[in-house]
Design a protein around this motif. Structure first.
Motif, mmCIF file in Angstrom:
data_model
loop_
_atom_site.group_PDB
_atom_site.id
_atom_site.type_symbol
_atom_site.label_atom_id
_atom_site.label_comp_id
_atom_site.label_asym_id
_atom_site.label_seq_id
_atom_site.Cartn_x
_atom_site.Cartn_y
_atom_site.Cartn_z
ATOM 1 N N THR A 9 4.228 0.542 -2.469
ATOM 2 C CA THR A 9 2.848 0.174 -2.189
ATOM 3 C C THR A 9 2.129 1.401 -1.640
ATOM 4 O O THR A 9 2.655 2.515 -1.662
ATOM 5 C CB THR A 9 2.799 -1.023 -1.207
ATOM 6 N N ALA A 10 0.898 1.208 -1.159
ATOM 7 C CA ALA A 10 0.143 2.319 -0.569
ATOM 8 C C ALA A 10 0.555 2.518 0.889
ATOM 9 O O ALA A 10 0.873 1.556 1.593
ATOM 10 C CB ALA A 10 -1.352 2.032 -0.648
ATOM 11 N N GLY A 11 0.516 3.749 1.344
ATOM 12 C CA GLY A 11 0.887 4.045 2.726
ATOM 13 C C GLY A 11 0.017 3.325 3.739
ATOM 14 O O GLY A 11 0.496 2.861 4.778
ATOM 15 N N HIS A 12 -1.291 3.219 3.453
ATOM 16 C CA HIS A 12 -2.159 2.578 4.447
ATOM 17 C C HIS A 12 -1.950 1.076 4.522
ATOM 18 O O HIS A 12 -2.370 0.433 5.478
ATOM 19 C CB HIS A 12 -3.636 2.922 4.195
ATOM 20 N N HIS A 39 5.396 7.471 3.678
ATOM 21 C CA HIS A 39 5.636 8.893 3.412
ATOM 22 C C HIS A 39 5.381 9.717 4.668
ATOM 23 O O HIS A 39 4.399 9.505 5.393
ATOM 24 C CB HIS A 39 4.734 9.377 2.273
ATOM 25 N N GLU A 40 6.276 10.674 4.912
ATOM 26 C CA GLU A 40 6.182 11.491 6.122
ATOM 27 C C GLU A 40 4.901 12.298 6.187
ATOM 28 O O GLU A 40 4.438 12.680 7.272
ATOM 29 C CB GLU A 40 7.392 12.435 6.195
ATOM 30 N N GLY A 41 4.301 12.590 5.022
ATOM 31 C CA GLY A 41 3.077 13.377 4.987
ATOM 32 C C GLY A 41 1.806 12.554 4.974
ATOM 33 O O GLY A 41 0.713 13.097 4.790
ATOM 34 N N ASP A 72 -0.475 8.849 0.087
ATOM 35 C CA ASP A 72 -0.710 7.444 0.401
ATOM 36 C C ASP A 72 0.261 6.549 -0.376
ATOM 37 O O ASP A 72 -0.106 5.871 -1.337
ATOM 38 C CB ASP A 72 -2.163 7.076 0.076
ATOM 39 N N ILE A 73 1.504 6.563 0.061
ATOM 40 C CA ILE A 73 2.552 5.791 -0.606
ATOM 41 C C ILE A 73 3.563 5.333 0.440
ATOM 42 O O ILE A 73 3.774 6.006 1.462
ATOM 43 C CB ILE A 73 3.237 6.628 -1.710
ATOM 44 N N ALA A 74 4.155 4.165 0.204
ATOM 45 C CA ALA A 74 5.151 3.629 1.119
ATOM 46 C C ALA A 74 6.139 2.768 0.341
ATOM 47 O O ALA A 74 5.836 2.273 -0.757
ATOM 48 C CB ALA A 74 4.492 2.807 2.224
ATOM 49 N N LEU A 75 7.304 2.568 0.931
ATOM 50 C CA LEU A 75 8.346 1.703 0.375
ATOM 51 C C LEU A 75 8.545 0.503 1.285
ATOM 52 O O LEU A 75 8.411 0.606 2.511
ATOM 53 C CB LEU A 75 9.658 2.471 0.249
ATOM 54 N N SER A 101 -5.430 -2.596 -2.690
ATOM 55 C CA SER A 101 -4.612 -1.446 -2.307
ATOM 56 C C SER A 101 -3.133 -1.702 -2.541
ATOM 57 O O SER A 101 -2.625 -2.797 -2.312
ATOM 58 C CB SER A 101 -4.817 -1.133 -0.822
ATOM 59 N N GLY A 102 -2.451 -0.668 -2.974
ATOM 60 C CA GLY A 102 -1.017 -0.750 -3.191
ATOM 61 C C GLY A 102 -0.626 -1.346 -4.519
ATOM 62 O O GLY A 102 0.493 -1.172 -4.978
ATOM 63 N N GLY A 103 -1.565 -2.061 -5.155
ATOM 64 C CA GLY A 103 -1.281 -2.695 -6.434
ATOM 65 C C GLY A 103 -1.138 -1.671 -7.540
ATOM 66 O O GLY A 103 -1.623 -0.542 -7.449
ATOM 67 N N PRO A 104 -0.484 -2.050 -8.627
ATOM 68 C CA PRO A 104 -0.120 -1.078 -9.654
ATOM 69 C C PRO A 104 -1.207 -0.751 -10.661
ATOM 70 O O PRO A 104 -2.065 -1.568 -10.983
ATOM 71 C CB PRO A 104 1.045 -1.768 -10.375
#
Length: 272
Positions: free
Chosen positions: A64-67, A107-109, A117-120, A204-207
């Protein structure tokens, strides 16, 4: 926990930080989903309020998105136990597979300007839905399909649609994404068709996916817009292919044999 209402973040050239706003508009110009997307996930509060979209990339992992996993006040990573997910249904209130998470990895950055802007999302147990493969970064003009449950009006106060929305558009030239720090390697620019369509709050986060080789391939995660209203300018997606190596280091997902980049293929021929 304070209810967090960030969802398609708005960023304008004059803003140095992300605007965390109440959901206000859906995938504008889209339509009800014409098929089931087994990889599609709705990220919700425990009360069922729509927050973000996500994509299943392995039996126990979403991207998904980091935010989407970031607290609006502290900018720290949210507590995953405060959220629930529904995977593989076009109806965000029923069907598919309900799931819960025990870990968010941002993401660390990542920063408040939505760099990286990415997350797991790690699920507490594997699901049975078929994950989506990650494709190659699409060149300009590639037909893409965007998916999401953002709310359906341009003003505050609208509920999110129950039925998943889809929008067929194309990747736009980098010149259409004019924010000073837009990075065409790490991000995708999404065509707004002359100010008539776009992903927006709640998406947000959607593909963003492409249809190729008889299936859907994941190429983007909705990140932010360049204007309010969202349709006024092209939208910005995180390029998931760029972060494939990062994803592999944190999950059991493994980079498959590279498939050729796809362009000019008609969206709608893939299978969920």
């Amino acid at each position: 926990m304070r209810k967090r209402s960030t969802v398609f973040a708005l960023m304008v050239a004059a803003a140095a930080t992300v605007a965390l706003a109440t959901p206000a508009a859906a995938i504008v110009g889209g339509a009800d989903a014409t098929q089931t997307y087994g990889f599609m996930a709705s990220m919700q509060t425990k009360t069922g309020a729509q927050q973000c979209g996500a994509s299943l990339i392995a039996a126990q992992w979403l991207v998904t998105a980091g935010h989407c996993v970031t607290d609006a006040e502290t900018l720290g990573v949210e507590d995953p136990s405060q959220y629930q997910f529904r995977i593989g249904s076009v109806n965000r209130t029923r069907g598919g597979e309900p799931a819960v998470a025990d870990r968010f990895i941002r993401h660390e950055g990542w920063d408040s300007s939505l760099h990286n802007d990415i997350a797991l999302v790690h699920l507490t147990k594997p699901v049975h839905a078929r994950p989506i493969a990650i494709g190659a970064a699409p060149p300009t003009g590639t037909k893409i399909r965007e998916l999401g449950w953002g709310s359906t009006c341009l003003r505050h106060g609208c509920d999110s649609p129950v039925t998943l929305q889809q929008l067929d558009t194309t990747t736009a030239p980098a010149a259409e994404c004019t924010l000073p720090d837009f990075n065409s390697t790490r991000q995708l620019c999404s065509d707004n068709k002359g100010g008539t369509v776009n992903a927006c709050y709640g998406d947000s986060g959607g593909p963003a996916v492409v249809a190729a080789y008889g299936r859907w391939l994941l190429v983007g995660a909705a990140s932010h817009g360049q204007s309010d209203p969202c349709v006024a300018r092209a939208g910005i997606f995180t390029s998931v292919p760029f972060y494939a190596g990062w994803i592999a280091t944190h999950t059991e997902w493994r980079t498959p044999t590279a498939l050729p980049a796809v362009t000019g293929r008609a969206a709608g021929s893939g299978h969920g």
